[in-house]
Scaffold this active site. Structure first.
Site, PDB file in Angstrom:
ATOM      1  N   CYS A 112       1.092  -1.244   0.281  1.00 47.11           N
ATOM      2  CA  CYS A 112       0.012  -0.347  -0.276  1.00 47.11           C
ATOM      3  C   CYS A 112       1.123   1.089   0.097  1.00 47.11           C
ATOM      4  O   CYS A 112       0.300   2.075  -0.181  1.00 47.11           O
ATOM      5  CB  CYS A 112      -0.644   0.082   1.405  1.00 47.11           C
ATOM      6  SG  CYS A 112      -2.350  -1.331   0.978  1.00 47.11           S
ATOM      7  N   HIS A 261      -3.693   6.871   2.391  1.00 46.89           N
ATOM      8  CA  HIS A 261      -3.621   5.434   1.698  1.00 46.89           C
ATOM      9  C   HIS A 261      -5.294   5.325   2.144  1.00 46.89           C
ATOM     10  O   HIS A 261      -5.624   5.495   3.099  1.00 46.89           O
ATOM     11  CB  HIS A 261      -2.322   4.536   2.295  1.00 46.89           C
ATOM     12  CG  HIS A 261      -3.271   2.654   1.966  1.00 46.89           C
ATOM     13  ND1 HIS A 261      -3.981   2.882   0.373  1.00 46.89           N
ATOM     14  CD2 HIS A 261      -3.656   2.207   2.340  1.00 46.89           C
ATOM     15  CE1 HIS A 261      -4.189   1.315   0.781  1.00 46.89           C
ATOM     16  NE2 HIS A 261      -3.757   0.787   1.916  1.00 46.89           N
ATOM     17  N   ASN A 291     -10.525  -0.713   0.717  1.00 43.23           N
ATOM     18  CA  ASN A 291      -9.121  -0.764   0.627  1.00 43.23           C
ATOM     19  C   ASN A 291      -8.531  -1.374  -1.140  1.00 43.23           C
ATOM     20  O   ASN A 291      -8.952  -2.516  -0.597  1.00 43.23           O
ATOM     21  CB  ASN A 291      -8.491  -1.381   2.093  1.00 43.23           C
ATOM     22  CG  ASN A 291      -7.257  -0.957   1.435  1.00 43.23           C
ATOM     23  OD1 ASN A 291      -5.995  -0.725   0.641  1.00 43.23           O
ATOM     24  ND2 ASN A 291      -6.075  -1.621   2.949  1.00 43.23           N
TER      25      ASN A 291
HETATM   26  N1  ACO Z   1     -18.397  -8.244  11.044  1.00 44.63           N
HETATM   27  C1  ACO Z   1     -18.897  -8.011  12.668  1.00 44.63           C
HETATM   28  N2  ACO Z   1     -17.755  -7.837  13.073  1.00 44.63           N
HETATM   29  C2  ACO Z   1     -16.447  -7.878  12.767  1.00 44.63           C
HETATM   30  C3  ACO Z   1     -16.715  -8.206  12.009  1.00 44.63           C
HETATM   31  C4  ACO Z   1     -17.016  -7.995  11.398  1.00 44.63           C
HETATM   32  N3  ACO Z   1     -16.893  -7.615   9.756  1.00 44.63           N
HETATM   33  N4  ACO Z   1     -14.402  -8.359  11.935  1.00 44.63           N
HETATM   34  C5  ACO Z   1     -14.260  -8.641  12.817  1.00 44.63           C
HETATM   35  N5  ACO Z   1     -15.826  -8.925  13.891  1.00 44.63           N
HETATM   36  C6  ACO Z   1     -15.865  -8.672  15.488  1.00 44.63           C
HETATM   37  C7  ACO Z   1     -14.228  -9.036  15.930  1.00 44.63           C
HETATM   38  O1  ACO Z   1     -14.442 -10.538  16.270  1.00 44.63           O
HETATM   39  C8  ACO Z   1     -13.840  -8.753  17.651  1.00 44.63           C
HETATM   40  O2  ACO Z   1     -15.486  -9.809  18.401  1.00 44.63           O
HETATM   41  P1  ACO Z   1     -15.154 -10.274  19.624  1.00 44.63           P
HETATM   42  O3  ACO Z   1     -14.542  -8.509  20.440  1.00 44.63           O
HETATM   43  O4  ACO Z   1     -16.397 -10.580  20.440  1.00 44.63           O
HETATM   44  O5  ACO Z   1     -13.671 -11.340  19.730  1.00 44.63           O
HETATM   45  C9  ACO Z   1     -14.659  -7.528  17.307  1.00 44.63           C
HETATM   46  O6  ACO Z   1     -15.169  -7.959  16.476  1.00 44.63           O
HETATM   47  C10 ACO Z   1     -14.077  -6.461  17.127  1.00 44.63           C
HETATM   48  O7  ACO Z   1     -12.483  -6.993  16.529  1.00 44.63           O
HETATM   49  P2  ACO Z   1     -11.929  -6.154  16.369  1.00 44.63           P
HETATM   50  O8  ACO Z   1     -10.598  -6.542  14.794  1.00 44.63           O
HETATM   51  O9  ACO Z   1     -10.676  -5.510  17.733  1.00 44.63           O
HETATM   52  O10 ACO Z   1     -11.984  -4.551  15.490  1.00 44.63           O
HETATM   53  P3  ACO Z   1     -11.540  -3.158  14.769  1.00 44.63           P
HETATM   54  O11 ACO Z   1     -12.424  -2.408  15.670  1.00 44.63           O
HETATM   55  O12 ACO Z   1      -9.868  -3.622  15.433  1.00 44.63           O
HETATM   56  O13 ACO Z   1     -11.280  -3.207  13.177  1.00 44.63           O
HETATM   57  C11 ACO Z   1     -10.592  -3.728  11.425  1.00 44.63           C
HETATM   58  C12 ACO Z   1     -10.773  -4.419  13.166  1.00 44.63           C
HETATM   59  C13 ACO Z   1     -11.591  -2.829  10.472  1.00 44.63           C
HETATM   60  C14 ACO Z   1      -9.770  -5.070  10.482  1.00 44.63           C
HETATM   61  C15 ACO Z   1      -9.372  -2.717  11.727  1.00 44.63           C
HETATM   62  O14 ACO Z   1      -8.345  -3.551  13.298  1.00 44.63           O
HETATM   63  C16 ACO Z   1      -9.035  -2.319  10.755  1.00 44.63           C
HETATM   64  O15 ACO Z   1      -8.985  -1.230   9.608  1.00 44.63           O
HETATM   65  N6  ACO Z   1      -7.465  -1.820  10.780  1.00 44.63           N
HETATM   66  C17 ACO Z   1      -6.734  -2.047  10.096  1.00 44.63           C
HETATM   67  C18 ACO Z   1      -6.441  -2.599   8.731  1.00 44.63           C
HETATM   68  C19 ACO Z   1      -5.622  -2.220   7.298  1.00 44.63           C
HETATM   69  O16 ACO Z   1      -5.902  -1.340   7.309  1.00 44.63           O
HETATM   70  N7  ACO Z   1      -5.224  -3.153   6.774  1.00 44.63           N
HETATM   71  C20 ACO Z   1      -4.471  -3.301   4.826  1.00 44.63           C
HETATM   72  C21 ACO Z   1      -3.326  -1.967   5.491  1.00 44.63           C
HETATM   73  S1  ACO Z   1      -2.766  -1.438   3.926  1.00 44.63           S
HETATM   74  C22 ACO Z   1      -1.929  -3.279   3.211  1.00 44.63           C
HETATM   75  O17 ACO Z   1      -0.845  -3.043   2.803  1.00 44.63           O
HETATM   76  C23 ACO Z   1      -2.987  -4.244   2.482  1.00 44.63           C
END
Ligand code: ACO
Length: 334
Positions: A112, A261, A291
């Site tokens: 990214c 990004h 993304n």
């Molecule tokens: N729908 C419903 N619930 C979900 C989902 C979903 N799609 N995904 C996760 N959950 C649940 C989890 O299981 C967890 O449940 P639990 O508390 O019972 O265990 C709860 O939601 C919270 O999960 P978290 O992972 O803590 O949620 P968070 O607020 O961190 O959001 C996310 C997750 C959206 C993935 C976030 O961490 C994020 O955007 N991170 C950055 C990712 C990113 O930018 N990656 C790409 C980088 S670029 C590249 O190089 C490709």
């Protein structure tokens, strides 16, 4: 010395749109969870006879048309993608399809951060002399490597391509005001799609004696620790933008547009707050596309240029961050 300026942009996305409600039919999630946690509402996915090369070529044609540069006058094609149609790379095929007959074409990979790394690479070639028109193109189809049973990742990604044309100019017209690039390979464990080696039946010699078992490999699905990647973005993106602003001798109040990004709206909001850049100066289109990895910055830039937001002479702070881990930023004039 030579300067370089951005004089054209283009982009392309696949036809099929997948909404959050569609995602809720695939994994246990909801439109509300996805919208609130990420800001994403729709994403595009390659289907049928679409491929990444087609998107990249379409995006590049848009950039060439806007720049009013003929394909045969392009000297260099730089392509970045984590998901090329060909393991050997995508740049040469794009160069061939566009008819950039006198251009060198090669691939770089920086996930990214590809746009920032690709843009800076283009400016280095121009500064070194001999390269006037450089086409820089990013495209990804992460849908090819998404685990459609993992709700923590499959909701995030979309497929797209974006391109810009960078042209040599005099040093006093230089559109690259400052930049900063970084890597930290110790963070690879947080975001990856590793090669997976399967041992095959041994290759035998002509007498039937087994010699060695060759590897026959595929790639695993994308694995990500979302929390770690989120924290990394939140920590490193403001730092790198500050470093680029320092390099440019500017402060965040000199910035017309913040263009990050497009990974997560909460990261974009947190960074703009930390840098005290008001929300009306923040470019965001991940609601529509998710993304799109390598493509996200040029895709959002192209949309903002074509809808008249970004105007000639505007100063843009742009930053990429992602797998590697890699992160970097640039302050550029449009
Ligand atoms: N729908 C419903 N619930 C979900 C989902 C979903 N799609 N995904 C996760 N959950 C649940 C989890 O299981 C967890 O449940 P639990 O508390 O019972 O265990 C709860 O939601 C919270 O999960 P978290 O992972 O803590 O949620 P968070 O607020 O961190 O959001 C996310 C997750 C959206 C993935 C976030 O961490 C994020 O955007 N991170 C950055 C990712 C990113 O930018 N990656 C790409 C980088 S670029 C590249 O190089 C490709």
């Amino acid at each position: 010395g030579m300067g370089s300026k951005l004089i054209g942009s283009g982009s392309a996305v696949p036809k099929l749109q997948i909404s959050n409600d569609d995602m809720a039919k695939i994994v246990e999630t909801s439109d509300e969870w996805i919208s609130v946690r990420t800001g994403i509402r729709n994403r595009r996915v390659l289907t049928g006879n679409e491929n990444l090369n087609g998107l990249a070529v379409e995006a590049a044609k848009g950039a060439l048309r806007m720049a009013e540069v003929e394909a045969e006058n392009v000297d260099l094609v730089i392509f970045w993608s984590s998901t090329p149609d060909d393991l050997f790379g995508g740049a040469s095929r794009i160069q061939g399809d566009l008819g950039c007959k006198s251009a060198l074409a090669f691939d770089i990979t920086a996930a990214c951060s590809g746009f920032v790394v690709g843009l800076i690479t283009a400016t280095r070639f121009i500064k070194g002399g001999g390269y006037k028109n450089v086409l820089v193109i990013g495209a990804d189809a992460l849908s090819r490597f998404v685990d459609w049973t993992d709700r923590g990742t499959c909701i995030l990604f979309g497929d797209a391509a974006g391109a810009v044309l960078v042209q040599a100019c005099s040093e006093d017209e230089d559109g690259l005001l400052g930049f900063d690039l970084n890597s930290d390979g110790s963070g690879q464990r947080h975001l990856n799609a590793f090669v997976s080696d399967a041992e095959h039946e041994a290759i035998s010699n002509t007498n039937g004696a087994p010699l060695f078992p060759p590897k026959r490999s595929t790639y695993s699905c994308i694995k990500m620790n979302g929390n770690e990647v989120f924290r990394f973005g939140w920590r490193c993106v403001p730092q790198t933008i500050q470093a680029s602003l320092d390099d440019a001798g500017l402060s965040s109040s000199n910035i017309d547009w913040l263009l990050l990004h497009q990974a997560n709206q909460r990261i974009i909001d947190a960074v703009s707050t930390r840098l005290e850049i008001p929300s009306e100066k923040v470019i965001s289109n991940l609601a529509n596309y998710g993304n799109t990895s390598a493509a996200s910055i040029p895709l959002a830039l192209d949309e903002a240029v074509r809808n008249g937001k970004v105007k000639a002479g505007d100063t843009i702070a742009t930053a990429g961050f992602g797998a590697g881990l890699t992160w970097g930023s640039a302050i550029v004039k449009w």
